[in-house]
Write an enzyme that holds these catalytic residues in place. Structure first.
Site, short mmCIF file in Angstrom:
data_model
loop_
_atom_site.label_atom_id
_atom_site.label_comp_id
_atom_site.label_asym_id
_atom_site.label_seq_id
_atom_site.Cartn_x
_atom_site.Cartn_y
_atom_site.Cartn_z
N ASN A 150 0.80 -1.22 0.00
CA ASN A 150 0.00 0.00 0.00
C ASN A 150 0.83 1.27 0.00
O ASN A 150 0.38 2.31 -0.48
CB ASN A 150 -0.95 0.02 1.20
CG ASN A 150 -2.32 -0.53 0.86
OD1 ASN A 150 -2.71 -0.56 -0.30
ND2 ASN A 150 -3.05 -0.97 1.88
N PHE A 207 -2.02 -8.09 4.46
CA PHE A 207 -0.61 -7.72 4.50
C PHE A 207 -0.32 -6.40 3.77
O PHE A 207 0.74 -6.22 3.17
CB PHE A 207 0.26 -8.84 3.91
CG PHE A 207 -0.21 -10.22 4.26
CD1 PHE A 207 -0.46 -10.55 5.59
CD2 PHE A 207 -0.46 -11.17 3.30
CE1 PHE A 207 -0.92 -11.81 5.94
CE2 PHE A 207 -0.93 -12.43 3.63
CZ PHE A 207 -1.16 -12.76 4.95
N CYS A 208 -1.27 -5.48 3.82
CA CYS A 208 -1.12 -4.17 3.18
C CYS A 208 -0.88 -4.31 1.68
O CYS A 208 -0.24 -3.45 1.06
CB CYS A 208 0.00 -3.36 3.82
SG CYS A 208 -0.27 -2.96 5.56
N ASN A 209 -1.35 -5.38 1.08
CA ASN A 209 -1.17 -5.62 -0.35
C ASN A 209 -2.51 -6.05 -0.94
O ASN A 209 -2.73 -7.23 -1.22
CB ASN A 209 -0.11 -6.71 -0.57
CG ASN A 209 0.30 -6.84 -2.03
OD1 ASN A 209 -0.48 -6.57 -2.94
ND2 ASN A 209 1.53 -7.27 -2.26
#
Length: 533
Positions: A180, A450-452
């Site tokens: 992100n 996972f911020c993805n």
């Protein structure tokens, strides 16, 4: 007029870039040749790497140096009965680095480097040494590259995003598989009038679609320009992608750097998940901007990252403001300022001068191990983990695990493995159950997206149409959003390996999975509502 001097600049003594970190630099340069091949071979069939993985499996349990290292440097894991499987989230600090850091800080006098005092000069010398150590670790020519210290990789990305010349007619091209902090660059691009485009991932390995990438870089553009470093007139924009996915562990080819530059693009390489267990040779591959977080590499210190930027690329950036430490001269009444001419122009305020020298020590420490040995160690353990996950079955023969990304260890993946556990009914086990149960067993791992989000959307096969439709609906909670998307879970389970990992960590996790979920359908009763992904 106020004139501010800056010390610890990369230009000071650049000709002896290897000083203070010869072991680390030499170790990485020796390992660099092996590391380059890992990106030339997209498939796991690379013969040399297959042998490396096989050797890692065969040697598991033997003291190849890493078992003794676990005892000496990471003994607190076994002393506390802890199984740590979140190295992509954070590396663990070796005891020797922490104790040496404390001895250095308490054994000298170090002051704000923006001065000429003895304490300030002492700090400035250590900062300059740290810049040289970073360049040596990556084999980067000090005449070509500069090192800017930041709070983390995210801070480095923000520096690029806020100052990059995004404009109408330009483009920001990103892989769907991105953290992100890279995705956030699109807001700067939009504000500048530039177009944004995502390159999708495809196939069971969730790799970036190379044909789509070629189209994104060359579509409706002039013929490709000359080789890297000599752009076609008027750069067309910025390509941003990870060397290694923080979601699936897939490694994306570094050869794309030169290919994008030939089409007139600057390239931003997110190396945060890649460099903890792989050599990166900036003497061969030349991204314009590379970002790293050092706590992911050797655990200590936290709060220090780096932007390693080509000096020609830095010259393109236009900072939207100035601050203490970034200027050469300034007037309040006349309202003018002159930015510093080197790295200091991008380091806001006073850098963390007490912790940055720990980067030098950390690079010397990991260089002493040898990045080629680190890579082989992690590759062997990853193969052992993947073998065990594929073999996990319920009594009826149905799989207990669904893996996202490459299912074989090899040149095209790192030590990050994303998965979901499957109950006896074949349905995904709620990730909140897994994090609760694993914590009860003293296992640290990661769950979520996972911020993805891009990799997660691809892993769960979410079409853009459904995502846009859900975004238009008013939802009161994440649970409602998941129902709109018809998702059985808010993400995956991530197991990631690193320097301190040992075969017994993998065996502990696999035994936990079998004992806890084999032939069971875990209930979700009593779970707290999700606060976010």
């Amino acid at each position: 007029m106020d004139v501010t001097r800056s010390y610890g600049r990369g230009g000071d003594g650049a000709e002896d870039a290897g000083c203070g970190n010869e072991d680390a630099g030499d170790g990485v340069r020796r390992a660099g040749d092996a590391g380059d091949g890992s990106h030339r071979a997209e498939d796991a069939g690379d013969a040399g790497h297959r042998e490396e993985v096989a050797a890692g499996r065969a040697g598991a349990g033997e003291d190849d140096g890493f078992a003794g290292l676990r005892t000496r440097e990471f003994g607190y894991l076994d002393e506390g009965g802890h199984t740590y499987l979140d190295h992509t989230g954070a590396g663990l600090p070796p005891r020797s680095l922490v104790t040496a850091s404390a001895a250095r800080i308490t054994g000298g006098v170090f002051g704000n480097p923006h001065s000429e005092s003895p304490a300030s000069r002492a700090s400035g010398q250590l900062l300059a040494e740290a810049r040289r150590a970073v360049l040596a670790h990556f084999g980067a020519d000090p005449a070509e590259y500069a090192v800017i210290f930041t709070p983390n990789a995210t801070g480095a990305l923000r520096l690029v995003g806020e100052a990059y010349p995004f404009r109408r007619g330009g483009r920001l091209v990103m892989s769907l598989d991105n953290h992100n902090s890279v995705n956030g660059l699109r807001e700067y691009a939009r504000a500048g009038g530039a177009a944004t485009a995502y390159v999708p991932v495809s196939g069971p390995g969730l790799r970036i679609d190379e044909e789509e990438l070629r189209q994104a870089l060359s579509g409706r553009r002039r013929r490709p320009g000359p080789a890297r470093g000599r752009r076609a007139p008027g750069a067309r924009g910025l390509l941003a992608y990870p060397a290694q996915s923080n979601f699936t562990g897939v490694r994306h080819p570094l050869e794309w750097i030169a290919r994008a530059q030939e089409h007139g693009y600057d390239v931003l390489l997110d190396a945060a998940a890649f460099v903890p267990a792989s050599p990166l040779d900036l003497g061969r591959f030349h991204p314009d901007f590379t970002v790293v977080s050092w706590y992911k590499v050797f655990g200590h210190p936290t709060g220090i990252g780096s932007l390693i930027a080509r000096r020609a690329a830095l010259a393109k950036l236009r900072r939207p403001w100035f601050s203490g430490g970034t200027i050469y001269a300034v007037s309040a009444q006349a309202q003018w300022h002159v930015l510093a001419e080197d790295e200091a122009a991008f380091e806001d305020g006073t850098v963390n001068f007490l912790s940055i020298p720990d980067v030098t020590a950390g690079l010397r420490w990991i260089g002493g191990l040898g990045m080629d040995r680190v890579r082989a160690h992690v590759a062997g353990l990853t193969g052992r983990l993947l073998d065990g996950l594929r073999a996990a079955r319920h009594s009826d023969g149905s799989p207990m695990v669904r893996i996202y990304g490459p299912e074989q260890a090899g040149a095209a993946r790192g030590g990050t493995v994303a998965l979901n556990l499957l109950g006896a009914d074949g349905r995904i086990v709620d990730e909140r159950i897994v994090i609760r149960d694993s914590a009860d067993h003293g296992i640290s791992l990661r769950t979520g997206c996972f911020c993805n989000p891009g990799a997660g959307e691809a892993a769960f096969s979410l079409p853009p149409r459904l995502l846009r439709s859900a975004a238009r609906r008013k939802v009161g909670s994440l649970e409602e959003y998941l129902e709109l998307l018809r998702l059985p879970s808010a993400g995956a389970v991530r197991v990631s390996l690193g320097i301190s990992s040992q075969p017994r960590d993998i065996d502990t996790f696999l035994a936990f999975v079998t004992r806890t979920y084999r032939d069971r359908v875990p209930g979700a009763g009593g779970l707290a509502a999700r606060a976010g992904c």
